[in-house]
Write a protein that holds these residues in place. Structure first.
Motif, PDB file in Angstrom:
ATOM      1  N   ASP A 171      16.818 -33.537 -44.054  1.00 36.02           N
ATOM      2  CA  ASP A 171      16.174 -32.350 -43.504  1.00 36.02           C
ATOM      3  C   ASP A 171      14.779 -32.648 -42.964  1.00 36.02           C
ATOM      4  OD1 ASP A 171      18.405 -30.900 -44.127  1.00 36.02           O
ATOM      5  OD2 ASP A 171      17.554 -29.925 -45.899  1.00 36.02           O
ATOM      6  N   ALA A 172      14.145 -33.679 -43.491  1.00 36.13           N
ATOM      7  CA  ALA A 172      12.776 -33.993 -43.076  1.00 36.13           C
ATOM      8  C   ALA A 172      12.701 -35.068 -42.001  1.00 36.13           C
ATOM      9  CB  ALA A 172      11.960 -34.439 -44.294  1.00 36.13           C
ATOM     10  N   ILE A 173      13.769 -35.861 -41.839  1.00 38.01           N
ATOM     11  CA  ILE A 173      13.655 -37.029 -40.958  1.00 38.01           C
ATOM     12  C   ILE A 173      14.670 -37.069 -39.823  1.00 38.01           C
ATOM     13  CG2 ILE A 173      12.723 -38.423 -42.844  1.00 38.01           C
ATOM     14  CD1 ILE A 173      15.461 -39.874 -42.962  1.00 38.01           C
ATOM     15  N   SER A 174      15.616 -36.156 -39.779  1.00 40.93           N
ATOM     16  CA  SER A 174      16.703 -36.284 -38.806  1.00 40.93           C
ATOM     17  C   SER A 174      16.187 -36.285 -37.374  1.00 40.93           C
ATOM     18  CB  SER A 174      17.738 -35.172 -39.002  1.00 40.93           C
ATOM     19  OG  SER A 174      17.155 -33.896 -38.839  1.00 40.93           O
ATOM     20  N   GLU A 175      15.199 -35.449 -37.087  1.00 44.28           N
ATOM     21  CA  GLU A 175      14.701 -35.367 -35.704  1.00 44.28           C
ATOM     22  C   GLU A 175      14.018 -36.663 -35.288  1.00 44.28           C
ATOM     23  OE1 GLU A 175      11.717 -32.599 -32.977  1.00 44.28           O
ATOM     24  OE2 GLU A 175      12.473 -31.841 -34.894  1.00 44.28           O
ATOM     25  N   ARG A 176      13.187 -37.219 -36.173  1.00 41.19           N
ATOM     26  CA  ARG A 176      12.488 -38.453 -35.776  1.00 41.19           C
ATOM     27  C   ARG A 176      13.459 -39.626 -35.677  1.00 41.19           C
ATOM     28  NH1 ARG A 176       8.006 -39.227 -40.327  1.00 41.19           N
ATOM     29  NH2 ARG A 176       7.894 -36.995 -39.914  1.00 41.19           N
TER      30      ARG A 176
END
Length: 381
Positions: free
Chosen positions: A299-304
Motif C-alpha cells: 500500500d505504501a510502495i506500489s506507485e513508486r
C-alpha cells in the motif's frame, strides 16, 4: 512544507581491476605506517590475502594479520582484535574481505583508542558523540565481495554474544579513509556467495527506495543500483570470471550502502535477529524475506515501484517487480523459506521482539507491530 535532512557521503574510492597493487600507497595516503590487515578465517588462507600481505611487507609496512572473525562477527572477536591491535603497536587497519571482515575491522579501528565499552556506541540517538574521535585509527577498506557495501559505510553490525542480538555500532569516522575496489578480487567467489552478497546489495537498494524518508539523491542511487544488479548479477553468477559483471556488482554494492542512508526496513529488521540466532548468511536471509516484505509494504510502495519497474524494463509495474524478485531468487538458488535456509525450531516470540528493537524498523514504510511482524516471520517459515 519543504523537507529538511542531514546528509553525508562516501570517502574516496580507487576503482578498477588490478588496483590492489596500490595498497601500500593507499596506506601511506591514509597516514598508516604499520597496518593490521583484518579479514575472516577462510579468506586469510587465500592467495589474494597472502599477495596483499606481500605487497605491504615489501613496502616496509610490516605483515600484521588478524583473522579471528566469525561469519556474523561478535563482541568477542572485537575484543580480541583490539587486544592484537594495541599489543602490536599498529596505527591503522586494512579492512579486507566481505561484510564480516570489513565490519569487524572498522570496529577494531574505532575501539582501539576508546575507554568506554563498545555497546555505549550503539546507533541510538547521539550515542556516537560519546566516543573520542581523535582516538579512532584510520582505515583503508578493500572489499572482496560485492554485497554489503560496508567499505563506504559509517557503521558495523556486531553480534552480542551474550544476548545473540545484532547491534549497529556507529560513528562518522568509521568511514574508511580510502577504498580500493578491485573486481579481480571477487573473481574467485563461489556461486552461492555471489548470489547472497549480490542480493544483499539489491535489498539495500530496494529498502532505500521503499523508505518514506526524504533523500532524493539516495533515491536515485538506489534505482540505478537496482538496474546494475538486474543487468549484471545473473552474469556474475553464471560466469565468475566475467570481470565487467564483477566490476558493476562492486559498484552496485557501494551504491546500495550509500543509498540506505535514506533508511532500511523490515527485510533487515527481520534478517538481523535470524542471522544472529541461527547463523544464516546475511544476504541470503535478506533475499528470503524480500518477496514477503515487498507484498507487506504494497500500500505504501506500489506507485513508486510502478515507476521503478518501468525504468528497469520490467513489465507489469509493482506486481511485475515482485514477480521478478521471486524469479531472480529462484534463478540464483535462493531458498524459498527460512526452513529451507536451515532455520529450525525458531523462537518466534523472541525473533519478533528483536526485530521490533532493530533500528531498521524505523525506515519501513508500513508500521511494524508485534502482530504483523510475527505474521511475516510465520509466512516466511
Amino acid at each position: 512544507m519543504f523537507p529538511t535532512a542531514n546528509w553525508s557521503y562516501p570517502t574516496a574510492i580507487r576503482f578498477g581491476a588490478g588496483r590492489i597493487s596500490e595498497i601500500s600507497d593507499a596506506c601511506k595516503a591514509a597516514s598508516i605506517s604499520k597496518p593490521l590487515l583484518v579479514t575472516d578465517k577462510g579468506l586469510a588462507r587465500m592467495e589474494i590475502t597472502t599477495k596483499t600481505l606481500d605487497l605491504i611487507e615489501a613496502a616496509g609496512l610490516g605483515r600484521g594479520l588478524f583473522s579471528d572473525v566469525d561469519p556474523n562477527p561478535t563482541d568477542t572477536n572485537a575484543d580480541e582484535g583490539v587486544r592484537v591491535f594495541r599489543d602490536g603497536g599498529y596505527d591503522g587497519v586494512i579492512a579486507f574481505g566481505g561484510g564480516s571482515g570489513l565490519d569487524l575491522a572498522k570496529v577494531i579501528a574505532f575501539m582501539a583508542g576508546q575507554t568506554r565499552p563498545m555497546w555505549d556506541f550503539e546507533d541510538i540517538g547521539d550515542w556516537w558523540t560519546r566516543a573520542n574521535p581523535d582516538a579512532i585509527a584510520p582505515i583503508v577498506a578493500v572489499p572482496t565481495t560485492a554485497g554489503t557495501g560496508s567499505e563506504v559505510g559509517r557503521a558495523s553490525v556486531i553480534t552480542n554474544s551474550a544476548t545473540h542480538e545484532k547491534k549497529i555500532i556507529f560513528h562518522p569516522k568509521m568511514l574508511p579513509s580510502l577504498v580500493i575496489c578491485d573486481p579481480e578480487l571477487t573473481v574467485g567467489m563461489p556461486k552461492f556467495i555471489t548470489a547472497g552478497t549480490g542480493l544483499d546489495a539489491f535489498a539495500h537498494c530496494v529498502e532505500a527506495f521503499s523508505s518514506p524518508h526524504y533523500h532524493p539523491m539516495s533515491q536515485g542511487i538506489a534505482l540505478e543500483g537496482m538496474r546494475l544488479v538486474k543487468q549484471y548479477l545473473p552474469r556474475a553468477y553464471e560466469n565468475g570470471g566475467d570481470i565487467e559483471a564483477r566490476a558493476n556488482m562492486m559498484s552496485a554494492a557501494a551504491m546500495g550502502s550509500t543509498a540506505f542512508q535514506k533508511g532500511l526496513g523490515a527485510i533487515h529488521a527481520l534478517s538481523h535477529p535470524v542471522g544472529a540466532v541461527h547463523h544464516t548468511h546475511h544476504g541470503t536471509t535478506n533475499a528470503v524475506f524480500m518477496p514477503a516484505v515487498l507484498r507487506f509494504n504494497r500500500d505504501a510502495i506500489s506507485e513508486r515501484f510502478d515507476a521503478a519497474a518501468a525504468y528497469l524494463g520490467i513489465d507489469g509495474g509493482y506486481e511485475g517487480f515482485c514477480e521478478y524478485v521471486e524469479t531472480l531468487n529462484a534463478a540464483l538458488g535462493i531458498p524459498k523459506t527460512l526452513t529451507e535456509l536451515g532455520v529450525e525450531t525458531p523462537d518466534l516470540e523472541a525473533l519478533t521482539l528483536a526485530a521490533l528493537r532493530d533500528p531498521s524498523t524505523g525506515g519501513n514504510p508500513i508500521k511494524m507491530t508485534a502482530e504483523n511482524t510475527r505474521a511475516l516471520l510465520e509466512h516466511c517459515l
